[in-house]
Scaffold this motif. Structure first.
Motif, PDB file in Angstrom:
ATOM      1  N   SER A 203       0.830  -1.201   0.000  1.00  0.00           N
ATOM      2  CA  SER A 203       0.000   0.000   0.000  1.00  0.00           C
ATOM      3  C   SER A 203       0.873   1.264   0.000  1.00  0.00           C
ATOM      4  O   SER A 203       0.572   2.237  -0.693  1.00  0.00           O
ATOM      5  CB  SER A 203      -0.908  -0.009   1.224  1.00  0.00           C
ATOM      6  OG  SER A 203      -1.600   1.200   1.337  1.00  0.00           O
ATOM      7  N   HIS A 204       1.937   1.239   0.770  1.00  0.00           N
ATOM      8  CA  HIS A 204       2.824   2.395   0.838  1.00  0.00           C
ATOM      9  C   HIS A 204       3.510   2.650  -0.508  1.00  0.00           C
ATOM     10  O   HIS A 204       3.614   3.801  -0.950  1.00  0.00           O
ATOM     11  CB  HIS A 204       3.871   2.186   1.940  1.00  0.00           C
ATOM     12  CG  HIS A 204       4.825   3.313   2.088  1.00  0.00           C
ATOM     13  ND1 HIS A 204       4.434   4.564   2.535  1.00  0.00           N
ATOM     14  CD2 HIS A 204       6.167   3.396   1.837  1.00  0.00           C
ATOM     15  CE1 HIS A 204       5.476   5.358   2.548  1.00  0.00           C
ATOM     16  NE2 HIS A 204       6.548   4.667   2.133  1.00  0.00           N
ATOM     17  N   THR A 205       3.970   1.607  -1.187  1.00  0.00           N
ATOM     18  CA  THR A 205       4.626   1.790  -2.483  1.00  0.00           C
ATOM     19  C   THR A 205       3.628   2.255  -3.531  1.00  0.00           C
ATOM     20  O   THR A 205       3.972   3.053  -4.413  1.00  0.00           O
ATOM     21  CB  THR A 205       5.310   0.486  -2.957  1.00  0.00           C
ATOM     22  OG1 THR A 205       4.359  -0.559  -2.980  1.00  0.00           O
ATOM     23  CG2 THR A 205       6.466   0.113  -2.051  1.00  0.00           C
ATOM     24  N   GLU A 206       2.379   1.769  -3.452  1.00  0.00           N
ATOM     25  CA  GLU A 206       1.357   2.202  -4.410  1.00  0.00           C
ATOM     26  C   GLU A 206       1.024   3.684  -4.216  1.00  0.00           C
ATOM     27  O   GLU A 206       0.880   4.432  -5.180  1.00  0.00           O
ATOM     28  CB  GLU A 206       0.099   1.353  -4.238  1.00  0.00           C
ATOM     29  CG  GLU A 206      -0.949   1.614  -5.306  1.00  0.00           C
ATOM     30  CD  GLU A 206      -2.150   0.702  -5.141  1.00  0.00           C
ATOM     31  OE1 GLU A 206      -3.273   1.219  -5.295  1.00  0.00           O
ATOM     32  OE2 GLU A 206      -1.957  -0.484  -4.855  1.00  0.00           O
ATOM     33  N   LYS A 207       0.949   4.119  -2.952  1.00  0.00           N
ATOM     34  CA  LYS A 207       0.661   5.538  -2.677  1.00  0.00           C
ATOM     35  C   LYS A 207       1.818   6.423  -3.142  1.00  0.00           C
ATOM     36  O   LYS A 207       1.595   7.507  -3.680  1.00  0.00           O
ATOM     37  CB  LYS A 207       0.428   5.747  -1.182  1.00  0.00           C
ATOM     38  CG  LYS A 207      -0.920   5.274  -0.716  1.00  0.00           C
ATOM     39  CD  LYS A 207      -1.108   5.555   0.758  1.00  0.00           C
ATOM     40  CE  LYS A 207      -2.420   4.990   1.248  1.00  0.00           C
ATOM     41  NZ  LYS A 207      -2.609   5.193   2.696  1.00  0.00           N
ATOM     42  N   SER A 208       3.033   5.971  -2.957  1.00  0.00           N
ATOM     43  CA  SER A 208       4.176   6.784  -3.383  1.00  0.00           C
ATOM     44  C   SER A 208       4.249   6.864  -4.907  1.00  0.00           C
ATOM     45  O   SER A 208       4.641   7.900  -5.462  1.00  0.00           O
ATOM     46  CB  SER A 208       5.486   6.236  -2.800  1.00  0.00           C
ATOM     47  OG  SER A 208       5.741   4.958  -3.305  1.00  0.00           O
ATOM     48  N   LYS A 209       3.846   5.789  -5.625  1.00  0.00           N
ATOM     49  CA  LYS A 209       3.814   5.835  -7.089  1.00  0.00           C
ATOM     50  C   LYS A 209       2.767   6.841  -7.561  1.00  0.00           C
ATOM     51  O   LYS A 209       3.008   7.608  -8.486  1.00  0.00           O
ATOM     52  CB  LYS A 209       3.485   4.463  -7.671  1.00  0.00           C
ATOM     53  CG  LYS A 209       4.638   3.515  -7.711  1.00  0.00           C
ATOM     54  CD  LYS A 209       4.233   2.212  -8.380  1.00  0.00           C
ATOM     55  CE  LYS A 209       5.347   1.205  -8.372  1.00  0.00           C
ATOM     56  NZ  LYS A 209       4.947  -0.062  -9.004  1.00  0.00           N
ATOM     57  N   ARG A 210       1.589   6.809  -6.931  1.00  0.00           N
ATOM     58  CA  ARG A 210       0.532   7.772  -7.314  1.00  0.00           C
ATOM     59  C   ARG A 210       0.985   9.201  -7.043  1.00  0.00           C
ATOM     60  O   ARG A 210       0.700  10.110  -7.815  1.00  0.00           O
ATOM     61  CB  ARG A 210      -0.747   7.489  -6.525  1.00  0.00           C
ATOM     62  CG  ARG A 210      -1.523   6.329  -7.031  1.00  0.00           C
ATOM     63  CD  ARG A 210      -2.842   6.242  -6.318  1.00  0.00           C
ATOM     64  NE  ARG A 210      -3.407   4.909  -6.466  1.00  0.00           N
ATOM     65  CZ  ARG A 210      -4.327   4.391  -5.709  1.00  0.00           C
ATOM     66  NH1 ARG A 210      -4.796   5.088  -4.694  1.00  0.00           N
ATOM     67  NH2 ARG A 210      -4.786   3.211  -5.935  1.00  0.00           N
ATOM     68  N   LYS A 211       1.659   9.406  -5.945  1.00  0.00           N
ATOM     69  CA  LYS A 211       2.115  10.741  -5.574  1.00  0.00           C
ATOM     70  C   LYS A 211       3.160  11.242  -6.597  1.00  0.00           C
ATOM     71  O   LYS A 211       3.132  12.409  -6.985  1.00  0.00           O
ATOM     72  CB  LYS A 211       2.720  10.717  -4.178  1.00  0.00           C
ATOM     73  CG  LYS A 211       3.024  12.059  -3.618  1.00  0.00           C
ATOM     74  CD  LYS A 211       3.514  11.919  -2.180  1.00  0.00           C
ATOM     75  CE  LYS A 211       3.737  13.271  -1.567  1.00  0.00           C
ATOM     76  NZ  LYS A 211       4.255  13.178  -0.211  1.00  0.00           N
ATOM     77  N   ASN A 212       4.038  10.365  -7.028  1.00  0.00           N
ATOM     78  CA  ASN A 212       5.041  10.740  -8.027  1.00  0.00           C
ATOM     79  C   ASN A 212       4.395  11.037  -9.378  1.00  0.00           C
ATOM     80  O   ASN A 212       4.834  11.927 -10.106  1.00  0.00           O
ATOM     81  CB  ASN A 212       6.092   9.624  -8.204  1.00  0.00           C
ATOM     82  CG  ASN A 212       7.022   9.540  -7.029  1.00  0.00           C
ATOM     83  OD1 ASN A 212       7.150  10.492  -6.274  1.00  0.00           O
ATOM     84  ND2 ASN A 212       7.671   8.400  -6.876  1.00  0.00           N
ATOM     85  N   GLU A 213       3.341  10.304  -9.746  1.00  0.00           N
ATOM     86  CA  GLU A 213       2.662  10.528 -11.025  1.00  0.00           C
ATOM     87  C   GLU A 213       1.921  11.870 -11.020  1.00  0.00           C
ATOM     88  O   GLU A 213       1.855  12.557 -12.030  1.00  0.00           O
ATOM     89  CB  GLU A 213       1.693   9.393 -11.313  1.00  0.00           C
ATOM     90  CG  GLU A 213       2.372   8.087 -11.678  1.00  0.00           C
ATOM     91  CD  GLU A 213       1.386   6.957 -11.853  1.00  0.00           C
ATOM     92  OE1 GLU A 213       0.164   7.189 -11.725  1.00  0.00           O
ATOM     93  OE2 GLU A 213       1.808   5.826 -12.115  1.00  0.00           O
TER      94      GLU A 213
END
Length: 111
Positions: free
Chosen positions: A98-108
């Motif tokens: 979940s943390h890696t998915e949120k960080s990917k969305r934040k970077n996008e």
């Protein structure tokens, strides 16, 4: 059943009346009995029936009840601990995913 009853084993063969085989078979069976081969084979076949050979008085009060010790529960405790460890491992995997998915969305969104 007592031991004296076990020793009284009868062996019989059926032949037609006047059969010439009767004398030969009687001789063979008598020799097997004298050498103890029949008793040996019989006892070999009932080797697992030792409980029946005990006197009846020994079987009445033979309960081996005891209170449960901590060692009786080691298997249950290990199973419980393994379940807790597996649940913790799955939980941490979900948190990291979940943390890696949120960080990917934040970077996008920031790009």
């Amino acid at each position: 059943m007592s031991e004296s009853l076990i020793g009284m084993v009868q062996i019989s063969f059926m032949f037609p009346e006047g059969s010439p085989l009767k004398k030969e078979i009687n001789h063979v069976v008598r020799r097997l009995k004298q050498f103890g081969i029949l008793d040996y084979e019989y006892r070999k076949q009932i080797a697992n029936a030792t409980e029946c050979l005990k006197p009846i008085s020994a079987q009445i009060g033979g309960n081996d009840l005891r209170p449960l010790d901590l060692g009786d529960f080691y298997g249950v405790f290990m199973l419980y601990g393994a379940g807790l460890f597996l649940a913790f491992l799955v939980f941490m995997t979900e948190v990291v995913a979940s943390h890696t998915e949120k960080s990917k969305r934040k970077n996008e969104t920031t790009e």
